[in-house]
Design a protein around this motif. Structure first.
Motif, short mmCIF file in Angstrom:
data_model
loop_
_atom_site.label_atom_id
_atom_site.label_comp_id
_atom_site.label_asym_id
_atom_site.label_seq_id
_atom_site.Cartn_x
_atom_site.Cartn_y
_atom_site.Cartn_z
N HIS A 27 0.82 -1.22 0.00
CA HIS A 27 0.00 0.00 0.00
C HIS A 27 0.85 1.27 0.00
CE1 HIS A 27 -3.39 -2.47 0.43
NE2 HIS A 27 -3.60 -2.43 1.73
N THR A 28 2.16 1.13 0.16
CA THR A 28 3.03 2.30 0.27
C THR A 28 3.17 2.99 -1.08
OG1 THR A 28 4.28 1.19 2.03
CG2 THR A 28 5.31 3.11 0.99
N ASP A 32 3.17 0.51 -4.60
CA ASP A 32 1.85 -0.12 -4.54
C ASP A 32 1.35 -0.66 -5.88
OD1 ASP A 32 1.70 2.44 -5.52
OD2 ASP A 32 -0.15 2.96 -4.47
N ASP A 157 1.67 3.11 8.39
CA ASP A 157 0.98 4.37 8.10
C ASP A 157 -0.04 4.23 6.98
OD1 ASP A 157 2.46 5.62 10.07
OD2 ASP A 157 3.94 6.45 8.67
N HIS A 158 0.12 3.18 6.17
CA HIS A 158 -0.80 2.96 5.04
C HIS A 158 -1.62 1.68 5.21
CE1 HIS A 158 2.14 5.85 3.37
NE2 HIS A 158 1.10 6.29 2.71
N LYS A 172 -7.18 -1.82 6.38
CA LYS A 172 -8.17 -1.29 5.45
C LYS A 172 -9.28 -2.31 5.17
CE LYS A 172 -5.05 1.91 3.03
NZ LYS A 172 -4.48 2.29 1.71
#
Length: 322
Positions: A27-28, A32, A157-158, A172
């Motif tokens: 997800h970074t 990603d 963080d993501h 998520k």
């Protein structure tokens, strides 16, 4: 071996099944869009979504990474060897705690044997989707990936958390660490001292060989690229050979361990005791131990092929740069 049985041991480039959630940086931003492929062996993916094409022990793993332009793979390390050759595109490999110790640009056909125990990453700096093919030492590939601490922090963080069990959990999707499972511990400053900051001369001089240099060395006989007596002198638990049209032979031979053929350029005819099949660039063919076989170019034009076979050496840390 009948052709239908052998075909199950051939993974076609067009049939490769990607995983876009294989690692902690899925997800970074900047990482990603990458796709991970596990072709032979269990690989090092941290996701249950990863498809394994051939789950048979060979003494090494074969995988691949596909990335669009400007997409990178985050800094990580392995306990066993990691070798790449560029199938498509133009790639920048970089290394060090922060990725600033050095870098090298590889073009199609170039190969790099990255010293064990350093943080490394790679980025597609070409103008189109690129693909690099990977060889990882050992059947279990060293037990997984060791991430630079900042990579784990950025991933959290993501929304992605790596558990101490080596599995990913995506906040998520409403996932969280299971009861009794903590997050993967970050390497301490003291532990980080064990990861050397090698110079470009150390990494490039040791582990990079250019495609057309290998072509020149394989004019009459196949070139041993990586091995105890190879042009890269290392014992990572496998050998990597390279052959061209001029150094190929119709003579049948066999190995006492499974071997793998990976065409780089041109079309190759794999012949074995019982049948034959055509291999194209990006295809991966696993030949069983003891099977008489050979590979020769199937058409005119440039033709080259990488050949991998396990050795009796342990698939642990190899060259350390010290």
């Amino acid at each position: 071996m009948i052709p239908a049985e052998m075909e199950t041991r051939i993974v076609r480039y067009g049939d490769l099944k990607p995983c876009k959630t294989a690692f902690i940086d899925a997800h970074t931003p900047g990482s990603d869009q990458k796709e991970n492929f596990t072709i032979i062996g269990g690989g090092v993916s941290e996701s249950p979504d990863q498809h394994v094409h051939i789950n048979l022990p060979h003494g090494f793993n074969i995988g691949a990474a596909g990335q669009p332009p400007k997409c990178r793979n985050s800094l990580h390390s392995h306990r066993t060897a990691e070798v790449f050759f560029v199938l498509k595109g133009r790639w920048r490999f970089f290394w060090g705690r922060w990725g600033t110790a050095g870098e090298v640009i590889l073009e199609e056909g170039d190969i790099i044997n990255i010293p064990t125990g350093i943080f490394r990453g790679f980025e597609n700096i070409g103008t189109d989707y690129g693909m690099i093919m990977a060889i990882l030492g050992g059947d279990d590939a060293g037990g997984g990936v060791i991430w630079a601490p900042q990579v784990i922090g950025d991933a959290k963080d993501h929304g992605l958390i790596l558990g101490a069990n080596g599995k990913l959990y995506d906040s998520k999707k409403g996932e969280s660490l299971p009861e009794g499972i903590g997050p993967m511990p970050l390497l301490t400053e003291e532990e980080l001292k064990a990861y050397p900051e090698l110079s470009p001369m150390q990494v490039v001089g040791f582990g990079v060989r250019r495609y057309y240099d290998m072509v020149a060395m394989a004019q009459k006989t196949p070139c041993l690229v990586i091995g105890e007596k190879g042009i890269i002198r290392d014992k990572p638990g496998f050998e990597v050979g390279f052959l061209t049209r001029d150094s190929s032979s119709a003579d049948m031979h066999q190995h006492d361990r499974p071997s793998v053929l990976m065409p780089m350029k041109g079309h190759w005819k794999l012949k074995w005791d019982g049948g034959e099949a055509t291999l194209n660039p990006g295809d991966t063919a696993s030949v069983p131990a003891g099977l008489m076989h050979t590979a020769v170019p199937a058409m005119t034009g440039e033709a080259s092929l990488f050949h991998i076979v396990a050795t009796g050496d342990p698939a642990g840390a190899t060259w350390s740069g010290t």
